[in-house]
Design a protein around this motif. Structure first.
Motif, PDB file in Angstrom:
ATOM      1  N   SER A  51       0.843  -1.194   0.000  1.00 43.41           N
ATOM      2  CA  SER A  51       0.000   0.000   0.000  1.00 43.41           C
ATOM      3  C   SER A  51       0.879   1.245   0.000  1.00 43.41           C
ATOM      4  O   SER A  51       2.078   1.189   0.320  1.00 43.41           O
ATOM      5  CB  SER A  51      -0.904   0.023   1.235  1.00 43.41           C
ATOM      6  OG  SER A  51      -0.130   0.164   2.424  1.00 43.41           O
ATOM      7  N   LEU A  52       0.280   2.379  -0.341  1.00 40.55           N
ATOM      8  CA  LEU A  52       1.020   3.640  -0.336  1.00 40.55           C
ATOM      9  C   LEU A  52       1.486   3.999   1.068  1.00 40.55           C
ATOM     10  O   LEU A  52       2.619   4.464   1.262  1.00 40.55           O
ATOM     11  CB  LEU A  52       0.140   4.762  -0.897  1.00 40.55           C
ATOM     12  CG  LEU A  52      -0.178   4.677  -2.400  1.00 40.55           C
ATOM     13  CD1 LEU A  52      -1.135   5.798  -2.788  1.00 40.55           C
ATOM     14  CD2 LEU A  52       1.091   4.754  -3.237  1.00 40.55           C
ATOM     15  N   ASP A  53       0.618   3.786   2.068  1.00 38.96           N
ATOM     16  CA  ASP A  53       1.010   4.096   3.446  1.00 38.96           C
ATOM     17  C   ASP A  53       2.148   3.197   3.911  1.00 38.96           C
ATOM     18  O   ASP A  53       3.043   3.639   4.649  1.00 38.96           O
ATOM     19  CB  ASP A  53      -0.187   3.945   4.385  1.00 38.96           C
ATOM     20  CG  ASP A  53      -1.092   5.166   4.373  1.00 38.96           C
ATOM     21  OD1 ASP A  53      -0.655   6.218   3.867  1.00 38.96           O
ATOM     22  OD2 ASP A  53      -2.227   5.063   4.872  1.00 38.96           O
ATOM     23  N   GLY A  54       2.133   1.939   3.508  1.00 38.53           N
ATOM     24  CA  GLY A  54       3.221   1.049   3.876  1.00 38.53           C
ATOM     25  C   GLY A  54       4.538   1.476   3.254  1.00 38.53           C
ATOM     26  O   GLY A  54       5.590   1.438   3.899  1.00 38.53           O
ATOM     27  N   PHE A  55       4.491   1.892   2.004  1.00 35.80           N
ATOM     28  CA  PHE A  55       5.696   2.269   1.279  1.00 35.80           C
ATOM     29  C   PHE A  55       6.245   3.616   1.730  1.00 35.80           C
ATOM     30  O   PHE A  55       7.453   3.768   1.925  1.00 35.80           O
ATOM     31  CB  PHE A  55       5.404   2.316  -0.224  1.00 35.80           C
ATOM     32  CG  PHE A  55       6.633   2.363  -1.087  1.00 35.80           C
ATOM     33  CD1 PHE A  55       7.261   1.191  -1.491  1.00 35.80           C
ATOM     34  CD2 PHE A  55       7.165   3.572  -1.511  1.00 35.80           C
ATOM     35  CE1 PHE A  55       8.401   1.223  -2.301  1.00 35.80           C
ATOM     36  CE2 PHE A  55       8.294   3.618  -2.310  1.00 35.80           C
ATOM     37  CZ  PHE A  55       8.917   2.440  -2.704  1.00 35.80           C
ATOM     38  N   PHE A  56       5.359   4.600   1.918  1.00 31.71           N
ATOM     39  CA  PHE A  56       5.812   5.956   2.226  1.00 31.71           C
ATOM     40  C   PHE A  56       5.770   6.301   3.720  1.00 31.71           C
ATOM     41  O   PHE A  56       6.457   7.216   4.154  1.00 31.71           O
ATOM     42  CB  PHE A  56       4.974   6.978   1.457  1.00 31.71           C
ATOM     43  CG  PHE A  56       5.153   6.911  -0.029  1.00 31.71           C
ATOM     44  CD1 PHE A  56       6.353   7.243  -0.622  1.00 31.71           C
ATOM     45  CD2 PHE A  56       4.117   6.498  -0.861  1.00 31.71           C
ATOM     46  CE1 PHE A  56       6.531   7.181  -1.999  1.00 31.71           C
ATOM     47  CE2 PHE A  56       4.271   6.435  -2.239  1.00 31.71           C
ATOM     48  CZ  PHE A  56       5.489   6.765  -2.809  1.00 31.71           C
ATOM     49  N   ARG A  57       4.958   5.567   4.518  1.00 29.94           N
ATOM     50  CA  ARG A  57       4.822   5.894   5.937  1.00 29.94           C
ATOM     51  C   ARG A  57       5.189   4.736   6.857  1.00 29.94           C
ATOM     52  O   ARG A  57       5.140   4.873   8.077  1.00 29.94           O
ATOM     53  CB  ARG A  57       3.399   6.365   6.247  1.00 29.94           C
ATOM     54  CG  ARG A  57       3.028   7.689   5.572  1.00 29.94           C
ATOM     55  CD  ARG A  57       1.653   8.170   6.051  1.00 29.94           C
ATOM     56  NE  ARG A  57       1.581   8.275   7.498  1.00 29.94           N
ATOM     57  CZ  ARG A  57       2.020   9.308   8.203  1.00 29.94           C
ATOM     58  NH1 ARG A  57       2.597  10.341   7.577  1.00 29.94           N
ATOM     59  NH2 ARG A  57       1.913   9.333   9.512  1.00 29.94           N
ATOM     60  N   GLY A  58       5.550   3.599   6.298  1.00 31.07           N
ATOM     61  CA  GLY A  58       6.049   2.498   7.105  1.00 31.07           C
ATOM     62  C   GLY A  58       5.016   1.734   7.899  1.00 31.07           C
ATOM     63  O   GLY A  58       5.367   1.013   8.844  1.00 31.07           O
ATOM     64  N   THR A  59       3.735   1.853   7.575  1.00 31.85           N
ATOM     65  CA  THR A  59       2.704   1.147   8.323  1.00 31.85           C
ATOM     66  C   THR A  59       2.686  -0.335   7.942  1.00 31.85           C
ATOM     67  O   THR A  59       3.141  -0.734   6.868  1.00 31.85           O
ATOM     68  CB  THR A  59       1.317   1.741   8.060  1.00 31.85           C
ATOM     69  OG1 THR A  59       1.033   1.642   6.645  1.00 31.85           O
ATOM     70  CG2 THR A  59       1.263   3.195   8.471  1.00 31.85           C
ATOM     71  N   SER A  60       2.117  -1.160   8.822  1.00 29.32           N
ATOM     72  CA  SER A  60       1.986  -2.584   8.551  1.00 29.32           C
ATOM     73  C   SER A  60       0.813  -2.821   7.604  1.00 29.32           C
ATOM     74  O   SER A  60       0.102  -1.882   7.217  1.00 29.32           O
ATOM     75  CB  SER A  60       1.754  -3.343   9.859  1.00 29.32           C
ATOM     76  OG  SER A  60       0.492  -2.993  10.412  1.00 29.32           O
ATOM     77  N   ASP A  61       0.577  -4.090   7.256  1.00 30.61           N
ATOM     78  CA  ASP A  61      -0.540  -4.425   6.368  1.00 30.61           C
ATOM     79  C   ASP A  61      -1.879  -4.064   6.990  1.00 30.61           C
ATOM     80  O   ASP A  61      -2.866  -3.821   6.278  1.00 30.61           O
ATOM     81  CB  ASP A  61      -0.512  -5.919   6.031  1.00 30.61           C
ATOM     82  CG  ASP A  61       0.642  -6.273   5.099  1.00 30.61           C
ATOM     83  OD1 ASP A  61       1.119  -5.368   4.384  1.00 30.61           O
ATOM     84  OD2 ASP A  61       1.067  -7.447   5.097  1.00 30.61           O
ATOM     85  N   THR A  62      -1.930  -4.021   8.327  1.00 30.34           N
ATOM     86  CA  THR A  62      -3.176  -3.657   9.023  1.00 30.34           C
ATOM     87  C   THR A  62      -3.286  -2.164   9.287  1.00 30.34           C
ATOM     88  O   THR A  62      -4.250  -1.710   9.896  1.00 30.34           O
ATOM     89  CB  THR A  62      -3.277  -4.415  10.357  1.00 30.34           C
ATOM     90  OG1 THR A  62      -2.156  -4.047  11.194  1.00 30.34           O
ATOM     91  CG2 THR A  62      -3.260  -5.920  10.126  1.00 30.34           C
ATOM     92  N   GLY A  63      -2.274  -1.406   8.852  1.00 28.54           N
ATOM     93  CA  GLY A  63      -2.299   0.038   9.048  1.00 28.54           C
ATOM     94  C   GLY A  63      -1.692   0.517  10.348  1.00 28.54           C
ATOM     95  O   GLY A  63      -1.773   1.708  10.673  1.00 28.54           O
ATOM     96  N   ALA A  64      -1.056  -0.388  11.108  1.00 31.22           N
ATOM     97  CA  ALA A  64      -0.469  -0.009  12.393  1.00 31.22           C
ATOM     98  C   ALA A  64       0.837   0.750  12.193  1.00 31.22           C
ATOM     99  O   ALA A  64       1.657   0.403  11.342  1.00 31.22           O
ATOM    100  CB  ALA A  64      -0.230  -1.252  13.238  1.00 31.22           C
ATOM    101  N   ALA A  65       1.024   1.792  13.015  1.00 31.22           N
ATOM    102  CA  ALA A  65       2.265   2.565  12.972  1.00 31.22           C
ATOM    103  C   ALA A  65       3.380   1.802  13.672  1.00 31.22           C
ATOM    104  O   ALA A  65       3.120   0.933  14.513  1.00 31.22           O
ATOM    105  CB  ALA A  65       2.053   3.922  13.651  1.00 31.22           C
ATOM    106  N   PRO A  66       4.639   2.077  13.348  1.00 31.68           N
ATOM    107  CA  PRO A  66       5.758   1.397  14.014  1.00 31.68           C
ATOM    108  C   PRO A  66       5.796   1.701  15.503  1.00 31.68           C
ATOM    109  O   PRO A  66       5.409   2.785  15.945  1.00 31.68           O
ATOM    110  CB  PRO A  66       6.992   1.942  13.290  1.00 31.68           C
ATOM    111  CG  PRO A  66       6.541   3.226  12.659  1.00 31.68           C
ATOM    112  CD  PRO A  66       5.105   3.034  12.320  1.00 31.68           C
TER     113      PRO A  66
END
Length: 489
Positions: A51-66
């Motif tokens: 996903s875009l958020d995973g690629f650019f913001r580092g979120t997991s597949d479930t959308g969780a932040a690091p």
């Protein structure tokens, strides 16, 4: 950091670096075996971003932040990079404990960086630095910042690859060149598949490995013959004066420095407020201790320099193969861990923050590839002065200091012309220092009577800050930002 090996006696030319390391006693098969294992693990176990958020913001597949330790170790490994380790050792080698402390002082950027990020997010309500600068100074404000970040990121690729080549050139120039291409290619492959998510994931175990290597190396030094605390403090055979001057420079630059580091700033906008604060504070403590440890190694080595005139040559003579093996691992591993973070920040800068490219995974990967090629071109076709040019971005970033004080911390609005004049003065000062440091001119030496390059850097730093604060005071506008205090926190 703001300094390059080119600023130091005996380290002013890339060819000298390679020639001086020919005799380092590193056992090649074992060295390659460990690095190949690291490379394979990085490629195989780096997560894919879907996903875009995973690629650019580092979120997991479930959308969780690091989480806090992921962010902490990622910050550590991206700031303990190859050039920084080498510089810390060299500064300790030539300028004693003050030199080591001066370089460690730059890691106070984690503290000022956290304060800047917290203010931007929870007082000004923005989700990146560009948004704040655009709102305050228009397109020109954000564009000038993006140019500075692009310069910073390109020089990071260049400088880390250069150190990789230096280590491997022990076995010949061909080995160094091959290693440069291999490291660039491997880090680019897994960075392109996972973006920031892959960088965060691999940073965790790369940081743990790096900590172990540096602790083992420090243990060798502490247990060696001739080591003493009194010897470190006394600075035998070392000129400590420039180290104290550099410490003052570091304290003056530590406010602006984190804002011009896109890797640090990117990680400041990923998680909640408490997680972000904890990660910055922990990263400061760990990174400062590690870089000081490498500086102490340089201080101890410098006490027995003799006629060597070279940090790694002396270290090899004192401690031999085991120490050089660990140094080589630390330098190459830190280069790899920094490169993947650099590539992820490149994609975010070019696609998300600047909007120069449409927001797609493909464009993020194209941006990474472009900067990788740019870094390689600088390594193979650049000049020795390009290595010194790494110092320019840190000095030019001083134009951000008045922005941080007046606009971010105090919430004041300032006329656009103030930023323009301030930016011109900072870039002019940075170029002046570069030309003086590279030996093209002697203007600062003639005007001030000062000879050492760090004295010139202090003069330039003070000049940029005086101009910047003066024009911002003149450009102050009566109204304050009404949103200050109305947002969370």
């Amino acid at each position: 950091m703001a300094l390059s090996c080119a600023s130091l006696p005996g380290y002013d030319q890339r060819n000298q670096l390679r020639d001086q390391e020919r005799d380092m006693s590193i056992h090649l098969p074992s060295f390659l075996l460990i690095l190949v294992a690291v490379a394979v693990a990085s490629v195989v176990f780096a997560p894919r971003a879907r996903s875009l958020d995973g690629f650019f913001r580092g979120t997991s597949d479930t959308g969780a932040a690091p989480g806090v330790w992921t962010l902490t170790l990622s910050q550590v490994t991206t700031w303990i990079f190859a050039r920084s380790l080498l510089n810390a050792g060299i500064l300790g080698y030539f300028f004693g404990l003050p030199g080591a402390l001066a370089y460690t002082a730059y890691y106070g950027s984690f503290l000022t960086g956290w304060l800047i990020v917290d203010r931007l997010r929870f007082h000004h309500g923005v989700d990146n630095v560009q948004g704040f600068l655009s709102e305050r100074f228009g397109v020109a404000g954000a564009a000038s910042y993006n140019v500075l970040l692009a310069l910073r990121l390109l020089t990071e690729v260049f400088a880390n690859l250069l150190v990789v080549g230096m280590v491997f050139s022990t076995w010949g120039d061909g080995a160094g060149d091959l290693a440069i291409v291999a490291v660039a290619g491997i880090t680019l492959v897994y960075s392109m598949t996972g973006g920031l998510r892959a960088s965060l994931h691999t940073d965790v175990w790369q940081a743990a490995f790096l900590v172990v290597v540096i602790v083992l190396l420090l243990g060798l030094v502490l247990s060696s013959d001739g080591f003493s605390i009194s010897g470190l403090v006394a600075g035998t055979n070392q000129d400590t004066g420039p180290g104290w001057i550099l410490l003052v420079v570091a304290l003056l630059q530590v406010l602006s420095y984190p804002l011009h580091d896109p890797v640090m700033m990117d990680r400041g906008f990923l998680a909640d407020r408490d997680t972000t604060r904890q990660s910055f504070l922990r990263a400061f403590a760990i990174s400062a201790l590690l870089i000081l440890a490498f500086g102490v190694i340089g201080v101890h080595t410098g006490r027995f320099a003799g006629d060597d005139g070279d940090f790694l040559t002396t270290l090899d003579r004192l401690l031999g193969g085991p120490a050089m093996f660990l140094v080589g691992l630390a330098l190459v591993l830190s280069a790899v861990s920094t490169m993947d973070s650099t590539f992820s920040s490149v994609s975010k800068l070019m696609v998300v923050d600047s909007g120069l490219m449409r927001r797609t995974l493909a464009n993020g990967r194209r941006a990474m590839a472009g900067f990788a090629v740019g870094g390689l071109l600088l390594v193979f076709f650049g000049t020795d002065d390009l290595y010194a040019a790494v110092a320019v971005s840190g000095t030019a970033s001083l134009f951000l200091t008045p922005v941080i004080v007046f606009c971010i911390f105090l919430g004041r609005r300032v006329a656009g012309w103030s930023l323009l004049v301030n930016g011109v003065a900072a870039i002019g000062g940075a170029v002046l220092y570069f030309l003086e440091d590279s030996g093209y001119i002697t203007m600062l030496a003639a005007l001030t009577g000062l000879e050492h390059t760090y004295s010139h850097l202090l003069v330039v730093t003070l000049g940029i800050l005086v101009v910047g604060f003066s024009v911002f005071i003149l450009g102050l506008q009566p109204e304050r930002d009404a949103r200050i205090g109305d947002l969370e926190g």
